[in-house]
Each structure stands twice: as C-alpha cells, then as structure tokens.
Design a protein around this motif. Sequence first.
Motif, PDB file in Angstrom:
ATOM      1  N   TRP A 135     -98.122 -15.682 -27.353  1.00  0.00           N
ATOM      2  CA  TRP A 135     -98.471 -16.928 -26.667  1.00  0.00           C
ATOM      3  C   TRP A 135     -98.964 -17.985 -27.652  1.00  0.00           C
ATOM      4  CZ3 TRP A 135    -103.539 -17.924 -27.717  1.00  0.00           C
ATOM      5  CH2 TRP A 135    -104.287 -16.822 -28.148  1.00  0.00           C
ATOM      6  N   GLN A 145     -84.231 -20.175 -28.512  1.00  0.00           N
ATOM      7  CA  GLN A 145     -83.708 -19.599 -27.266  1.00  0.00           C
ATOM      8  C   GLN A 145     -83.191 -20.684 -26.334  1.00  0.00           C
ATOM      9  OE1 GLN A 145     -86.581 -17.119 -25.287  1.00  0.00           O
ATOM     10  NE2 GLN A 145     -86.933 -15.912 -27.139  1.00  0.00           N
ATOM     11  N   SER A 161     -80.742 -19.042 -23.612  1.00  0.00           N
ATOM     12  CA  SER A 161     -81.295 -17.775 -23.126  1.00  0.00           C
ATOM     13  C   SER A 161     -82.775 -17.881 -22.798  1.00  0.00           C
ATOM     14  CB  SER A 161     -81.078 -16.672 -24.164  1.00  0.00           C
ATOM     15  OG  SER A 161     -81.707 -17.026 -25.367  1.00  0.00           O
ATOM     16  N   CYS A 181     -97.838 -20.081 -23.794  1.00  0.00           N
ATOM     17  CA  CYS A 181     -97.637 -20.719 -25.103  1.00  0.00           C
ATOM     18  C   CYS A 181     -97.778 -22.233 -24.979  1.00  0.00           C
ATOM     19  CB  CYS A 181     -96.269 -20.345 -25.643  1.00  0.00           C
ATOM     20  SG  CYS A 181     -95.877 -21.104 -27.208  1.00  0.00           S
ATOM     21  N   GLU A 196     -85.828 -18.251 -20.598  1.00  0.00           N
ATOM     22  CA  GLU A 196     -86.163 -18.123 -19.183  1.00  0.00           C
ATOM     23  C   GLU A 196     -87.658 -18.333 -19.036  1.00  0.00           C
ATOM     24  OE1 GLU A 196     -84.468 -14.867 -17.187  1.00  0.00           O
ATOM     25  OE2 GLU A 196     -82.486 -15.750 -17.580  1.00  0.00           O
ATOM     26  N   TRP A 197     -88.037 -18.860 -17.891  1.00  0.00           N
ATOM     27  CA  TRP A 197     -89.445 -19.103 -17.650  1.00  0.00           C
ATOM     28  C   TRP A 197     -90.172 -17.772 -17.556  1.00  0.00           C
ATOM     29  CZ3 TRP A 197     -92.210 -23.308 -18.139  1.00  0.00           C
ATOM     30  CH2 TRP A 197     -93.533 -23.257 -17.727  1.00  0.00           C
ATOM     31  N   SER A 198     -91.131 -17.561 -18.449  1.00  0.00           N
ATOM     32  CA  SER A 198     -91.914 -16.333 -18.388  1.00  0.00           C
ATOM     33  C   SER A 198     -93.372 -16.724 -18.530  1.00  0.00           C
ATOM     34  CB  SER A 198     -91.508 -15.393 -19.523  1.00  0.00           C
ATOM     35  OG  SER A 198     -91.753 -16.021 -20.764  1.00  0.00           O
ATOM     36  N   SER A 199     -94.251 -15.775 -18.215  1.00  0.00           N
ATOM     37  CA  SER A 199     -95.678 -16.096 -18.315  1.00  0.00           C
ATOM     38  C   SER A 199     -96.036 -16.353 -19.774  1.00  0.00           C
ATOM     39  CB  SER A 199     -96.505 -14.946 -17.755  1.00  0.00           C
ATOM     40  OG  SER A 199     -96.218 -13.773 -18.474  1.00  0.00           O
ATOM     41  N   ARG A 200     -95.326 -15.682 -20.699  1.00  0.00           N
ATOM     42  CA  ARG A 200     -95.625 -15.866 -22.113  1.00  0.00           C
ATOM     43  C   ARG A 200     -95.285 -17.288 -22.555  1.00  0.00           C
ATOM     44  NH1 ARG A 200     -92.980 -11.546 -25.754  1.00  0.00           N
ATOM     45  NH2 ARG A 200     -94.428 -10.170 -24.700  1.00  0.00           N
ATOM     46  N   PHE A 201     -94.136 -17.777 -22.034  1.00  0.00           N
ATOM     47  CA  PHE A 201     -93.711 -19.141 -22.370  1.00  0.00           C
ATOM     48  C   PHE A 201     -94.715 -20.158 -21.828  1.00  0.00           C
ATOM     49  CE2 PHE A 201     -90.736 -22.764 -21.253  1.00  0.00           C
ATOM     50  CZ  PHE A 201     -90.775 -23.298 -22.517  1.00  0.00           C
ATOM     51  N   LYS A 226     -96.220  -9.008 -28.544  1.00  0.00           N
ATOM     52  CA  LYS A 226     -96.911  -8.547 -27.341  1.00  0.00           C
ATOM     53  C   LYS A 226     -98.299  -9.161 -27.229  1.00  0.00           C
ATOM     54  CE  LYS A 226     -96.197  -4.160 -25.068  1.00  0.00           C
ATOM     55  NZ  LYS A 226     -95.995  -2.724 -25.348  1.00  0.00           N
ATOM     56  N   PHE A 254     -88.904 -20.192 -29.156  1.00  0.00           N
ATOM     57  CA  PHE A 254     -88.531 -20.655 -27.815  1.00  0.00           C
ATOM     58  C   PHE A 254     -87.493 -21.775 -27.901  1.00  0.00           C
ATOM     59  CE2 PHE A 254     -92.823 -19.016 -26.383  1.00  0.00           C
ATOM     60  CZ  PHE A 254     -92.281 -17.973 -25.660  1.00  0.00           C
TER      61      PHE A 254
END
Lengths: 71, 276
Positions: B224, B235, B240, B250, B242-247, B220, B232
């Motif tokens: 990042w 994944q 699996s 990072c 998916e584009w996320s703000s965390r990705f 949490k 990643f």
Amino acid sequence: MNMAEELGQLKELLPIIAPIMVLQLILMVIALVLCIKSSQTRGPKWVWILVIIFANLIGPIAFMVFGRRNE
Amino acid sequence: MSGLAASERSVRPSSGLSRFAAMFGKELLELVRSLKLIWVPIVFIALGIMQPVTSYYMPVILEKAGNLPDGSVIEIPLPTGAQVMAETLAQFGSLGALVIVLVFMGTVSSERNSGAVSMILVKPVSPASYLVSKWGAMLLLSSLSLLAGYGAAWYYTGFLIEAVAFKAVLSSFLLYELWLLVLLTLTLLLSTALRSAAGAAFAALGAGAVLSLLSNLFPKYAGWLPGALPGFARQAVMGSLEWSSRFGACLVATVMLLAALVLLANILLRRAAAID
C-alpha cells in the motif's frame, strides 16, 4: 547488402528519426545560448561547450542542471 | 494629505489568496526565465519517442550492431503497444525522474542560502503559501513534461506498433504523475531541511528507491506504500488494473504522505526563518 538497398532503408528511417534529431538540436541550441551568455559557469566554459555539442541529450541536460551558477 | 492617503493605500491588507497568487506568479516567472518550461518537456518528449522507435527497430539494430555470425536468424516478436508504453514509463521512472528531481533540488535551499527566504518571509507571506507556490510549480512542470513525453510515446506507438486505448493511457498517466509528485514533494521537504541541493536530490531519490523497493519486495505488507504507484501505472496501461483494497489504500496513503511532507516542510521552514 548493396548500396542502393542501404540508401532505401535510410530513406525509410529518416522521417521517424528526424523528430528526435530536431529535439536534440533544440536542446543543444538552448544550452549553448545559455552557456555562452552566462557570465560564470561551474567549471571552464569551453569544456561545457564541448560537452553540450558532443554528448547527445545528456550533455545539454548536465549543463542545465549542474553547469549554471544561480545569479 | 496626499501622503497620508498614499500610506493608507500601501497598508491596505491584501488577502491571503492574492499574496499566494503573487508568489505563484513568481515561481512561474522563474520557470519561464530559466527556460525549464521548455527544456524539461523536450527531454521527456525525446525519451518518450526513443522507446517505441528502439523497440520497433530492435531487430535491425541487432543485425547492424551486434557481432552475430553470418546467417544467424533473430526472431524477436514485436512487443505489443501496451508493453512499449509500459517500457516508456520505466524510462520516465529512471532518467525522467532523475532530471525532474535535479531541476528542483535547490528550490528552497538555494533561496535559503542566498537569504531570499528571510527577505520573503518578513513580508506578510506565510511559509505555507511560499511552500505551496513551490509545490504548484513542481506540479505544473512535472505534469506538463509527463503529458508531453507520454503523449509523444503514445502517438509513436500508435504509428509504429499498434494503438493503445486512451482510457488506459490516461489512467496510467495520472498514476505516474502521482508518483512523480511523491518524489518531488520529498525533494521539497529535503530541500527545506538540508542546506545542500545535491544532498536533497540524492536523499529524495534514495527515499523514492527505498519506497518502491519495499513495496516490490513485500507486496503483502508494504504493497500500500506509494512506491507501488509505478507498478499500478504499469498495470493500468496493460489493462490489468483492477480496483482492490490495496490499490485504494495506496491512493489514500499517497495523498496523506504528500500532505504530511508539505506540513513537515512548513514546520521546518518556520524554524529556519528564525535561524537564517
């Protein structure tokens, strides 16, 4: 399991295992050539030769990373 | 008269780019002469082939080597191709990363100890171009090795188990290469900072372990961090990702970290050149 069956299994395995053995052999030869040609190694040379021959994969890597002195 | 012309020619200023090209050429020559360009990819290929082969033959290996009572039936479901590729990445993360960091552990410190750095830096070569040429050699060797090893794993997985989508493999390759670059750039900085090559290698591997531990333990707050890159990549190959703000964070954090590490090494090397 009888002998013929074991041999059959081995024959089936060989084409899959062969590339790994060839790669290990290439690594071993490179490391041996470098070891024998180098004027100085870190530690006795004959120990390194034994390590390169008998420790598969790890031996040649260990020699090339640790055994060579920068000249 | 001719002597004057010769001296004029010799002081003709060379462009920064051509000087950098010369430095990079020197690094390439070093990679070829020390045979690193051959043996490091071979190690990665061997690691990459072994993983699919051992997963495929695990039941046979257990039957032959394990001390199981007669008649016990082992049911091991064959892993999917994506799982095998993810396990291969884990192999590259342990032994592969160890080898590639150890290969580059003395990249600056050995030249500092032998006095080569001072010899180079009295010429009109900036510390930055010296470091970037080292970094270019790291990028070249690590991407070539990972490409060869991962490609071999992909071929064997497709051959023995099942085909894995090219797009998934490519994106996981890029993410994993980025992680190897983080480790290598840490090595570059520490090799500049420390006199001992072994110290630089273990500090770099330790820093890498701390980064991945932090991002795994506190996803949490620290998800990042560049330490999340292997996750990643895993994944990505499993399909699996998916584009996320965390990705996104990072990726941005990784690029910034790489730039900061090279800048810091540059500052250190400027000082070191005066001390050496």
